[in-house]
Design a protein around this motif. Structure first.
Motif, PDB file in Angstrom:
ATOM      1  N   LEU A   1       0.673  -1.228   0.028  1.00 36.89           N
ATOM      2  CA  LEU A   1      -0.057   0.004   0.076  1.00 36.89           C
ATOM      3  C   LEU A   1       0.896   1.376   0.160  1.00 36.89           C
ATOM      4  N   GLU A   2       0.518   2.339  -0.739  1.00 37.88           N
ATOM      5  CA  GLU A   2       1.233   3.460  -0.817  1.00 37.88           C
ATOM      6  C   GLU A   2       0.672   4.132   0.383  1.00 37.88           C
ATOM      7  N   THR A   3       1.467   4.608   1.265  1.00 36.61           N
ATOM      8  CA  THR A   3       1.201   5.399   2.546  1.00 36.61           C
ATOM      9  C   THR A   3       1.678   6.610   2.771  1.00 36.61           C
ATOM     10  N   ILE A   4       1.069   7.617   3.027  1.00 39.24           N
ATOM     11  CA  ILE A   4       1.547   8.923   3.258  1.00 39.24           C
ATOM     12  C   ILE A   4       1.161   9.442   4.406  1.00 39.24           C
ATOM     13  N   GLY A   5       1.868   9.996   5.495  1.00 35.44           N
ATOM     14  CA  GLY A   5       1.540  10.531   6.601  1.00 35.44           C
ATOM     15  C   GLY A   5       1.471  12.044   6.642  1.00 35.44           C
ATOM     16  N   VAL A   6       0.561  13.046   6.777  1.00 38.00           N
ATOM     17  CA  VAL A   6       0.589  14.364   6.780  1.00 38.00           C
ATOM     18  C   VAL A   6       0.269  14.963   8.005  1.00 38.00           C
ATOM     19  N   GLY A   7       1.323  15.840   8.478  1.00 34.51           N
ATOM     20  CA  GLY A   7       1.229  16.541   9.963  1.00 34.51           C
ATOM     21  C   GLY A   7       0.517  17.826   9.526  1.00 34.51           C
ATOM     22  N   LEU A   8      -0.715  17.812   9.900  1.00 29.09           N
ATOM     23  CA  LEU A   8      -1.349  19.102   9.810  1.00 29.09           C
ATOM     24  C   LEU A   8      -2.500  19.330  10.866  1.00 29.09           C
ATOM     25  N   ASP A   9      -2.755  20.626  11.252  1.00 33.27           N
ATOM     26  CA  ASP A   9      -3.760  20.917  12.198  1.00 33.27           C
ATOM     27  C   ASP A   9      -4.875  21.613  11.248  1.00 33.27           C
ATOM     28  N   PHE A  10      -5.817  20.969  10.943  1.00 36.06           N
ATOM     29  CA  PHE A  10      -7.010  21.383   9.941  1.00 36.06           C
ATOM     30  C   PHE A  10      -8.175  22.030  10.695  1.00 36.06           C
ATOM     31  N   SER A  11      -8.083  22.222  11.930  1.00 38.30           N
ATOM     32  CA  SER A  11      -9.153  22.921  12.536  1.00 38.30           C
ATOM     33  C   SER A  11      -9.356  24.281  12.005  1.00 38.30           C
ATOM     34  N   ALA A  12      -8.507  25.041  11.599  1.00 38.04           N
ATOM     35  CA  ALA A  12      -8.849  26.345  11.075  1.00 38.04           C
ATOM     36  C   ALA A  12      -9.254  26.366   9.519  1.00 38.04           C
ATOM     37  N   GLN A  13      -8.159  25.357   8.867  1.00 36.52           N
ATOM     38  CA  GLN A  13      -8.341  25.238   7.356  1.00 36.52           C
ATOM     39  C   GLN A  13      -7.750  24.022   7.155  1.00 36.52           C
TER      40      GLN A  13
END
Ligand code: AVI
Length: 319
Positions: free
Chosen positions: A132-144
């Motif tokens: 499986l192609e696996t990508i981790g994204v560190g993101l606080d999406f609470s505002a956007q």
């Protein structure tokens, strides 16, 4: 075996320290719920999901267990078979992983505020799913929901389980749903929504007999002590949770047991005995109202599956 790839997104406009200090100085004080989730807070939340009183996790799991094939078929019809599964607030990735067999995604993108936490989780997940192609994204999406550009433009399944959408006020929920629809790029959104139910059930879910939710709420003060160099004494505060039927939401607060002062780097304030700090809202939706919100965000072809009690819904919406 493939290796997971990690993308760290730029910090939000407001740094966490600035946001927490501003919330502490506000009147009334208000700290966004994302500050619950330090390492201990994340474990306490996992413990909450195992409490007999906390029905959302169990209800959602029961829906997926009973209707998995139907949900998978509808999702594949909406997104196509070369599926990118984008897991919003992935945490330990367990919920998404439990769908891999039925959904057969080609790509898995785990999005979470803590990329550090994702690193360990995704390394282990990759061993179980070596191709499986696996990508981790560190993101606080609470505002956007500002996902990296390289992930956008192809139809995707946005997966947002656990009724986390309930932690957004309706106007902010609408904003996030619009952003999710844009990110789905003609794919779909699969979302868990907590529904209105008898008040005693709601009340018990957010004020459990063992006091785990109280510990989860109070642990926020320890997080603020570390983050801001504050001097909160947890024993001076008590957990308060109640349902406001007009706003259709559980409110969680921390209430000062006595008059006290709190100091932090660059600030200080007094709290009167009984004064509260607002820490979380958890909105409970009527099914029709949430479907209307999805339509307002531009989604169409809605499907919904509920548990036997009608306490929780899993909704699929085409983008
Ligand atoms: C993460 N979120 C959906 C939980 C909820 O039910 O609103 C957070 C929570 N707060 C207290 N208990 C659980």
């Amino acid at each position: 075996m493939r290796s997971p790839r990690f993308i760290e997104c730029p910090q939000p406009a407001l740094a966490p320290v600035t946001e927490a200090a501003a919330g502490l100085a506000a009147r009334p004080a208000r700290i966004p719920p994302k500050f619950f989730y330090d390492a201990l807070g994340s474990r306490l939340f996992d413990a909450i999901t195992e409490l007999p009183e906390y029905y959302p996790t169990r209800s959602e799991a029961a829906i997926f267990a009973a209707r998995r094939a139907d949900i998978a078929a509808a999702t594949q019809a909406a997104v196509g078979t070369d599926m990118t599964l984008i897991d919003l607030g992935a945490g330990n990735c367990c919920k998404a992983e439990s769908l891999f067999d039925a959904f057969a995604p080609a790509r898995y993108v785990a999005v979470d505020i803590s990329v550090q936490y994702l690193r360990d989780t995704l390394q282990r997940l990759q061993q179980r799913h070596p191709r499986l192609e696996t990508i981790g994204v560190g993101l606080d999406f609470s505002a956007q929901l500002a996902l990296p550009a390289e992930l956008l433009g192809k139809p995707a399944l946005l997966f947002y389980p656990g009724s986390s959408i309930g932690n957004f006020a309706p106007a902010d929920a609408l904003r996030l749903l619009r952003e999710a629809r844009a990110a789905a790029a003609g794919g779909a959104l699969l979302i868990g929504v907590d529904l209105v139910k008898p008040v005693d059930v709601l009340q018990a879910a957010y004020d459990d007999a063992l006091g785990v939710t109280a510990a989860f709420n109070l642990n926020l003060l320890r997080h603020l002590n570390r983050l801001l160099g504050a001097d909160f004494d947890v024993r001076d505060w008590r957990h308060v949770a109640f349902f406001d039927p007009r706003a259709s939401r559980i409110e969680m607060h921390l209430e000062a047991r006595r008059a006290l002062s709190v100091r932090w780097r660059g600030g200080e304030r007094r709290f009167a005995a009984g004064e509260r700090m607002h820490t979380e809202d958890s909105y409970k939706w009527r099914r029709g109202d949430f479907e209307a919100l999805l339509r307002e965000a531009g989604f169409r072809d809605l499907r919904a599956w509920t548990d036997e009690a009608g306490w929780f819904a899993v909704m699929l919406a085409a983008g």
